[in-house]
Motif scaffolding. Structure first.
Motif, mmCIF file in Angstrom:
data_model
loop_
_atom_site.group_PDB
_atom_site.id
_atom_site.type_symbol
_atom_site.label_atom_id
_atom_site.label_comp_id
_atom_site.label_asym_id
_atom_site.label_seq_id
_atom_site.Cartn_x
_atom_site.Cartn_y
_atom_site.Cartn_z
ATOM 1 N N ASP A 141 -10.715 -33.431 59.001
ATOM 2 C CA ASP A 141 -10.107 -32.617 60.060
ATOM 3 C C ASP A 141 -9.658 -33.436 61.266
ATOM 4 O OD1 ASP A 141 -10.233 -30.284 58.660
ATOM 5 O OD2 ASP A 141 -12.106 -29.594 59.539
ATOM 6 N N ARG A 192 -13.332 -25.753 53.804
ATOM 7 C CA ARG A 192 -12.579 -24.751 54.563
ATOM 8 C C ARG A 192 -12.504 -23.410 53.837
ATOM 9 N NH1 ARG A 192 -8.962 -25.284 58.698
ATOM 10 N NH2 ARG A 192 -9.235 -27.174 59.939
ATOM 11 N N GLU A 201 -9.988 -25.891 67.556
ATOM 12 C CA GLU A 201 -9.366 -25.143 66.468
ATOM 13 C C GLU A 201 -8.121 -24.402 66.948
ATOM 14 O OE1 GLU A 201 -10.751 -21.843 63.129
ATOM 15 O OE2 GLU A 201 -11.613 -21.769 65.140
ATOM 16 N N ASN A 216 -15.578 -26.439 69.845
ATOM 17 C CA ASN A 216 -15.010 -26.322 68.496
ATOM 18 C C ASN A 216 -13.917 -25.263 68.455
ATOM 19 O OD1 ASN A 216 -16.726 -28.287 67.479
ATOM 20 N ND2 ASN A 216 -18.292 -26.813 66.836
#
Length: 374
Positions: free
Chosen positions: A355, A159, A112, A108
């Motif tokens: 996302d 978010r 990101e 993750n």
């Protein structure tokens, strides 16, 4: 049952990906620039005119966010290193589950951080102004526009982004005729800019008593919320300002005073309005903010007129022009027609799970720029 050999293979692949990505990061340059900004802000008189510090403070916030992300990535890598050693010595299911969790966390973090590298445009770290307008499809389209509104609100909430509703026009029977949002958070505009375009919905219409399948369309416009000190010339003589009474659903929430503002920029024909505040002055300030953002975006589009994907020349909000299709009947699938990314979890997507679509769109645009096709 988890197997150490499988987790070790996965870990080695992630660590290789980490080493490749880490070498591309500008951590040293970002730290040096942050130190420069902090020194600048510490000088005597630096805060005498705080309104001029908006771009500096925004850059400072961006750098701090970036460096914290790099630090979190680094720590995830260290955690994986440690758990690989521990799990090799103690291959109990508890140890293997802990290793699997840390591998997932590293994946993750890698995703990101890799995504952040794509967000390097001059306005990508700006707040976003997002507008939704229904198109072909009548009441179904207005209902679809409200579904999209809910989707983006849920995404922003997930978010931790701040959302301010600047304007909303309700549909006569259901849904909305238009809505304007200001969404603030790290790289809000950079993440959302790829959402601009036509979104199509295919479903059994709840407004059709015969239960037939309908297709509805809505358009998304996304602009960067530019700094107030950027020079966008807006002359008073170029504006027509109309004051009217705000409206609400079913006659509710209607202001008793003429506080809603509609501003028409005569040279460009751009029309913006705001009615969500009870104060006429606050509505005018919000409307001018949206107008300047749209004029700024218009200037950018004119500079990039040679690009094929110029959204200023988008097609009608109807068949053949969509960037993404959300199908609820006869099967369930969300497909982006630019990146070809698909997700059969339609309910989750409409609940804000965007996302992967945002990432795929950014990667597609980045690839197109590298090959000279956009």
């Amino acid at each position: 049952m988890l197997q150490f050999a499988d987790l070790k293979t996965q870990g080695q692949a992630l660590l290789e990906q980490y080493e490749t990505l880490w070498g591309r990061l500008d951590s040293v340059e970002s730290r040096e620039r942050l130190n420069e900004i902090e020194a600048q802000l510490a000088k005597p008189g630096a805060w005498d005119k705080p309104e001029l510090l908006t771009p500096v403070l925004r850059e400072k916030s961006s750098l701090e966010f970036k460096l914290s992300m790099y630090a979190a990535l680094r720590q995830s890598k260290i955690d994986v290193d440690d758990w690989l050693v521990l799990a090799q010595e103690d291959q109990s299911q508890d140890a293997l589950e802990a290793l699997a969790e840390n591998l997932s966390a590293l994946q993750n973090r890698l995703d990101e951080t890799e995504l952040s590298i794509l967000l390097n445009g001059p306005d990508d770290n700006s707040p976003a102004i997002l507008e939704i307008h229904p198109g072909a499809g009548g009441v179904d389209a207005q209902d679809w526009a409200e579904m999209l509104l809910r989707m983006y609100l849920r995404w922003a909430e997930s978010r931790g982004f701040q959302v301010d509703e600047l304007d909303r026009l309700y549909g006569d029977e259901a849904g909305i005729k238009s809505v304007t949002l200001q969404i603030s958070g790290p790289y809000a505009y950079g993440l959302l800019k790829g959402e601009a375009g036509i979104h199509r919905l295919i479903r059994i219409s709840p407004f059709d008593s015969s239960g037939r399948r309908h297709t509805a369309f809505a358009s998304i416009d996304v602009y960067p919320d530019i700094d107030t000190n950027i020079e966008i010339e807006v002359r008073e003589e170029d504006l027509r300002i109309d004051v009217f009474r705000a409206s609400g659903p079913g006659g509710q929430h209607v202001n008793r005073t003429n506080s809603a503002i509609r501003i028409t920029h005569l040279p460009s024909g751009i029309v913006v309005q705001c009615q969500n505040e009870k104060s006429q002055l606050k509505n005018k300030i919000s409307a001018m903010k949206v107008l300047k953002a749209r004029l700024y975006e218009r200037e950018i589009k004119e500079l990039e007129a040679s690009k094929k994907a110029d959204y200023a020349t988008k097609d009608a909000i109807a068949f053949g022009s969509q960037i993404r299709t959300y199908t609820l009947q006869p099967y369930r699938l969300v497909k982006d027609h630019r990146s070809n990314w698909e997700d059969s979890g339609v309910d989750a997507v409409l609940d804000g799970r965007l996302d992967e679509f945002l990432r795929a769109t950014l990667l597609c645009a980045h690839s197109a720029r590298k090959t000279g096709n956009a």
